[in-house]
Motif scaffolding. Structure first.
Motif, PDB file in Angstrom:
ATOM      1  N   THR A 102       6.987  -0.037   0.859  1.00  0.00           N
ATOM      2  CA  THR A 102       6.870   1.309   1.419  1.00  0.00           C
ATOM      3  C   THR A 102       5.441   1.812   1.357  1.00  0.00           C
ATOM      4  O   THR A 102       4.879   2.300   2.355  1.00  0.00           O
ATOM      5  CB  THR A 102       7.799   2.283   0.677  1.00  0.00           C
ATOM      6  OG1 THR A 102       9.156   1.859   0.818  1.00  0.00           O
ATOM      7  CG2 THR A 102       7.662   3.696   1.228  1.00  0.00           C
ATOM      8  N   GLN A 103       4.825   1.708   0.185  1.00  0.00           N
ATOM      9  CA  GLN A 103       3.487   2.267   0.003  1.00  0.00           C
ATOM     10  C   GLN A 103       2.406   1.444   0.699  1.00  0.00           C
ATOM     11  O   GLN A 103       1.313   1.949   0.974  1.00  0.00           O
ATOM     12  CB  GLN A 103       3.197   2.407  -1.490  1.00  0.00           C
ATOM     13  CG  GLN A 103       4.084   3.435  -2.167  1.00  0.00           C
ATOM     14  CD  GLN A 103       3.980   3.417  -3.671  1.00  0.00           C
ATOM     15  OE1 GLN A 103       2.909   3.210  -4.239  1.00  0.00           O
ATOM     16  NE2 GLN A 103       5.113   3.619  -4.348  1.00  0.00           N
ATOM     17  N   TRP A 104       2.702   0.193   0.986  1.00  0.00           N
ATOM     18  CA  TRP A 104       1.788  -0.627   1.779  1.00  0.00           C
ATOM     19  C   TRP A 104       1.723  -0.098   3.213  1.00  0.00           C
ATOM     20  O   TRP A 104       0.654  -0.014   3.815  1.00  0.00           O
ATOM     21  CB  TRP A 104       2.262  -2.077   1.739  1.00  0.00           C
ATOM     22  CG  TRP A 104       1.592  -3.000   2.712  1.00  0.00           C
ATOM     23  CD1 TRP A 104       0.252  -3.149   2.922  1.00  0.00           C
ATOM     24  CD2 TRP A 104       2.237  -3.920   3.600  1.00  0.00           C
ATOM     25  NE1 TRP A 104       0.014  -4.105   3.879  1.00  0.00           N
ATOM     26  CE2 TRP A 104       1.221  -4.595   4.302  1.00  0.00           C
ATOM     27  CE3 TRP A 104       3.572  -4.253   3.840  1.00  0.00           C
ATOM     28  CZ2 TRP A 104       1.504  -5.577   5.266  1.00  0.00           C
ATOM     29  CZ3 TRP A 104       3.856  -5.231   4.782  1.00  0.00           C
ATOM     30  CH2 TRP A 104       2.829  -5.883   5.478  1.00  0.00           C
ATOM     31  N   CYS A 105       2.882   0.289   3.750  1.00  0.00           N
ATOM     32  CA  CYS A 105       2.977   0.729   5.145  1.00  0.00           C
ATOM     33  C   CYS A 105       2.702   2.209   5.336  1.00  0.00           C
ATOM     34  O   CYS A 105       2.189   2.621   6.380  1.00  0.00           O
ATOM     35  CB  CYS A 105       4.376   0.455   5.692  1.00  0.00           C
ATOM     36  SG  CYS A 105       4.901  -1.243   5.691  1.00  0.00           S
ATOM     37  N   ALA A 106       3.090   3.019   4.344  1.00  0.00           N
ATOM     38  CA  ALA A 106       3.152   4.459   4.576  1.00  0.00           C
ATOM     39  C   ALA A 106       2.709   5.278   3.378  1.00  0.00           C
ATOM     40  O   ALA A 106       2.714   4.807   2.236  1.00  0.00           O
ATOM     41  CB  ALA A 106       4.591   4.843   4.952  1.00  0.00           C
ATOM     42  N   ASP A 107       2.329   6.501   3.669  1.00  0.00           N
ATOM     43  CA  ASP A 107       2.151   7.509   2.630  1.00  0.00           C
ATOM     44  C   ASP A 107       3.501   8.188   2.467  1.00  0.00           C
ATOM     45  O   ASP A 107       4.046   8.731   3.443  1.00  0.00           O
ATOM     46  CB  ASP A 107       1.086   8.529   3.037  1.00  0.00           C
ATOM     47  CG  ASP A 107      -0.309   7.932   3.076  1.00  0.00           C
ATOM     48  OD1 ASP A 107      -0.695   7.283   2.078  1.00  0.00           O
ATOM     49  OD2 ASP A 107      -1.009   8.112   4.088  1.00  0.00           O
ATOM     50  N   ALA A 108       4.053   8.162   1.265  1.00  0.00           N
ATOM     51  CA  ALA A 108       5.391   8.694   1.016  1.00  0.00           C
ATOM     52  C   ALA A 108       5.332   9.813  -0.020  1.00  0.00           C
ATOM     53  O   ALA A 108       4.698   9.655  -1.068  1.00  0.00           O
ATOM     54  CB  ALA A 108       6.328   7.585   0.540  1.00  0.00           C
ATOM     55  N   ARG A 109       5.997  10.913   0.283  1.00  0.00           N
ATOM     56  CA  ARG A 109       6.041  12.046  -0.639  1.00  0.00           C
ATOM     57  C   ARG A 109       7.453  12.607  -0.716  1.00  0.00           C
ATOM     58  O   ARG A 109       8.110  12.793   0.311  1.00  0.00           O
ATOM     59  CB  ARG A 109       5.081  13.158  -0.191  1.00  0.00           C
ATOM     60  CG  ARG A 109       3.607  12.762  -0.206  1.00  0.00           C
ATOM     61  CD  ARG A 109       2.732  13.948   0.129  1.00  0.00           C
ATOM     62  NE  ARG A 109       1.317  13.588   0.108  1.00  0.00           N
ATOM     63  CZ  ARG A 109       0.324  14.458   0.322  1.00  0.00           C
ATOM     64  NH1 ARG A 109       0.617  15.720   0.584  1.00  0.00           N
ATOM     65  NH2 ARG A 109      -0.932  14.045   0.269  1.00  0.00           N
TER      66      ARG A 109
ATOM     67  N   TRP B 187       3.700  -9.295   7.279  1.00  0.00           N
ATOM     68  CA  TRP B 187       4.956  -8.763   6.761  1.00  0.00           C
ATOM     69  C   TRP B 187       5.763  -9.846   6.042  1.00  0.00           C
ATOM     70  O   TRP B 187       6.234  -9.644   4.927  1.00  0.00           O
ATOM     71  CB  TRP B 187       5.782  -8.152   7.895  1.00  0.00           C
ATOM     72  CG  TRP B 187       7.044  -7.511   7.389  1.00  0.00           C
ATOM     73  CD1 TRP B 187       8.233  -8.137   7.148  1.00  0.00           C
ATOM     74  CD2 TRP B 187       7.219  -6.151   7.018  1.00  0.00           C
ATOM     75  NE1 TRP B 187       9.150  -7.241   6.652  1.00  0.00           N
ATOM     76  CE2 TRP B 187       8.559  -6.015   6.561  1.00  0.00           C
ATOM     77  CE3 TRP B 187       6.397  -5.025   7.033  1.00  0.00           C
ATOM     78  CZ2 TRP B 187       9.078  -4.792   6.137  1.00  0.00           C
ATOM     79  CZ3 TRP B 187       6.916  -3.807   6.600  1.00  0.00           C
ATOM     80  CH2 TRP B 187       8.247  -3.698   6.161  1.00  0.00           C
ATOM     81  N   ALA B 188       5.923 -11.005   6.657  1.00  0.00           N
ATOM     82  CA  ALA B 188       6.740 -12.070   6.063  1.00  0.00           C
ATOM     83  C   ALA B 188       6.156 -12.522   4.733  1.00  0.00           C
ATOM     84  O   ALA B 188       6.890 -12.781   3.768  1.00  0.00           O
ATOM     85  CB  ALA B 188       6.847 -13.260   7.018  1.00  0.00           C
ATOM     86  N   ALA B 189       4.834 -12.605   4.656  1.00  0.00           N
ATOM     87  CA  ALA B 189       4.194 -13.026   3.411  1.00  0.00           C
ATOM     88  C   ALA B 189       4.351 -11.966   2.326  1.00  0.00           C
ATOM     89  O   ALA B 189       4.585 -12.288   1.154  1.00  0.00           O
ATOM     90  CB  ALA B 189       2.708 -13.303   3.656  1.00  0.00           C
ATOM     91  N   MET B 190       4.246 -10.700   2.704  1.00  0.00           N
ATOM     92  CA  MET B 190       4.436  -9.619   1.730  1.00  0.00           C
ATOM     93  C   MET B 190       5.871  -9.616   1.204  1.00  0.00           C
ATOM     94  O   MET B 190       6.109  -9.431   0.007  1.00  0.00           O
ATOM     95  CB  MET B 190       4.092  -8.275   2.363  1.00  0.00           C
ATOM     96  CG  MET B 190       4.161  -7.097   1.396  1.00  0.00           C
ATOM     97  SD  MET B 190       2.911  -7.159   0.097  1.00  0.00           S
ATOM     98  CE  MET B 190       1.602  -6.186   0.839  1.00  0.00           C
TER      99      MET B 190
ATOM    100  N   HIS C 270      -0.923 -16.418   0.129  1.00  0.00           N
ATOM    101  CA  HIS C 270       0.294 -17.179   0.445  1.00  0.00           C
ATOM    102  C   HIS C 270       0.329 -17.543   1.933  1.00  0.00           C
ATOM    103  O   HIS C 270       0.645 -18.684   2.294  1.00  0.00           O
ATOM    104  CB  HIS C 270       1.526 -16.336   0.079  1.00  0.00           C
ATOM    105  CG  HIS C 270       2.827 -16.983   0.418  1.00  0.00           C
ATOM    106  ND1 HIS C 270       3.231 -18.187  -0.117  1.00  0.00           N
ATOM    107  CD2 HIS C 270       3.824 -16.580   1.258  1.00  0.00           C
ATOM    108  CE1 HIS C 270       4.411 -18.515   0.365  1.00  0.00           C
ATOM    109  NE2 HIS C 270       4.796 -17.560   1.204  1.00  0.00           N
ATOM    110  N   ALA C 271      -0.026 -16.577   2.792  1.00  0.00           N
ATOM    111  CA  ALA C 271      -0.023 -16.836   4.227  1.00  0.00           C
ATOM    112  C   ALA C 271      -1.061 -17.898   4.608  1.00  0.00           C
ATOM    113  O   ALA C 271      -0.874 -18.644   5.573  1.00  0.00           O
ATOM    114  CB  ALA C 271      -0.288 -15.541   4.990  1.00  0.00           C
TER     115      ALA C 271
END
Length: 284
Positions: free
Chosen positions: A177-184, A218-221, A276-277
């Motif tokens: 989540t935090q990799w893709c977005a700012d979440a609050r 994405w797949a590697a993450m 990894h990728a």
């Protein structure tokens, strides 16, 4: 443009709509209705300025949040509802919305909001808790297609979305989540706010696309977080063995082999994903 004449209180009370149409909540569908229009209005406001934005709602149920979204500055609202019982119950709201509300009968897991809503688009939903996480993951994969996601989760899930490294709640979902977005977390809701009351507290989370996400596939993450948190109590040199030569992978990412998954921040996992990728440490 918003129809200024629309008032969410002008329609029959939600409890009357539920009684008229016999809309008992179905546990199998994760249904818990939010009937307080003050709270649904607060959720809609948490989505921010929706001027010119098409909002997709998942699981409108009797239409509490839907009313608030139609009353907002949103250009249009598209609600996805899989329970056919609610289609007729929402018809009065459709009529009152003067063309700004569309109901789609479908399972949200089978619908890509990008396909049904023009940009700019956002999602706002009191999510059915039994499908909340898979829905979120699907939307995060294309987070740049959205202005924002304003979603209600079980509080436990909401806490995981925003958890920091080194905390008990920090895990795979936190990293992704935090990799893709700012979440609050915007605010919490007690069980008594819902009909019927769930057994857990709930929370509204606002997510926006991260401006400069760490580069990674994405797949590697997914692979490195699954391996690391799949054995979160073990050191990374052990938990990452399923990916190949863990020591080589960690060296390439600049991480300490004796560290544990919960100690690694998002940039650290992105570095692991890139390594990894690139094939570092993979078995021949």
């Amino acid at each position: 443009m918003t129809d200024a004449a629309f008032d969410p209180h002008s329609l029959p009370p939600l409890r009357d709509v539920i009684a008229q149409h016999g809309l008992a909540a179905r546990k199998a569908l994760g249904q818990n209705f939010l009937l307080d229009l003050n709270l649904t209005g607060r959720i809609a406001r948490s989505a921010g300025d929706l001027t010119g934005v098409t909002v997709v709602e998942v699981g409108p149920g009797p239409g509490g949040l839907t009313r608030a979204l139609v009353a907002s500055n949103a250009k249009a609202v598209i609600a996805i509802e899989r329970d056919q019982r609610f289609i007729a119950a929402l018809q009065d709201l459709v009529d009152a919305a003067n063309g700004r509300l569309t109901i789609i009968e479908a399972d949200a897991l089978d619908v890509d909001p990008v396909d049904i809503a023009p940009a700019p688009r956002a999602i706002a939903a009191n999510l059915p808790y039994n499908v909340a996480t898979p829905l979120l993951i699907g939307w995060l994969k294309r987070i740049t297609e959205y202005v924002s996601l304003t979603l209600m989760f079980q509080k436990e899930v909401a806490d995981r979305l925003v958890a920091r490294p080194g905390t008990k709640a920090y895990g795979r979902l936190s990293v992704i989540t935090q990799w893709c977005a700012d979440a609050r977390v915007q605010f919490n809701l007690p069980p008594r706010a819902f009909t019927p009351p769930p057994k857990v507290e709930s929370a509204v989370v606002h997510l926006t696309p991260r401006a400069n996400p760490e580069p990674a596939e994405w797949a590697a993450m997914e692979a490195v977080t699954a391996a690391a948190f799949g054995q979160r109590r073990k050191m990374l040199r052990q938990s990452l063995k399923s990916l190949g030569n863990a020591e080589a992978l960690l060296a390439e990412a600049g991480l300490t082999p004796t560290a544990r998954a919960e100690e690694i921040d998002v940039p650290g996992f992105a570095a692991l994903a890139r390594a990894h990728a690139a094939g570092v440490g993979k078995r021949a």
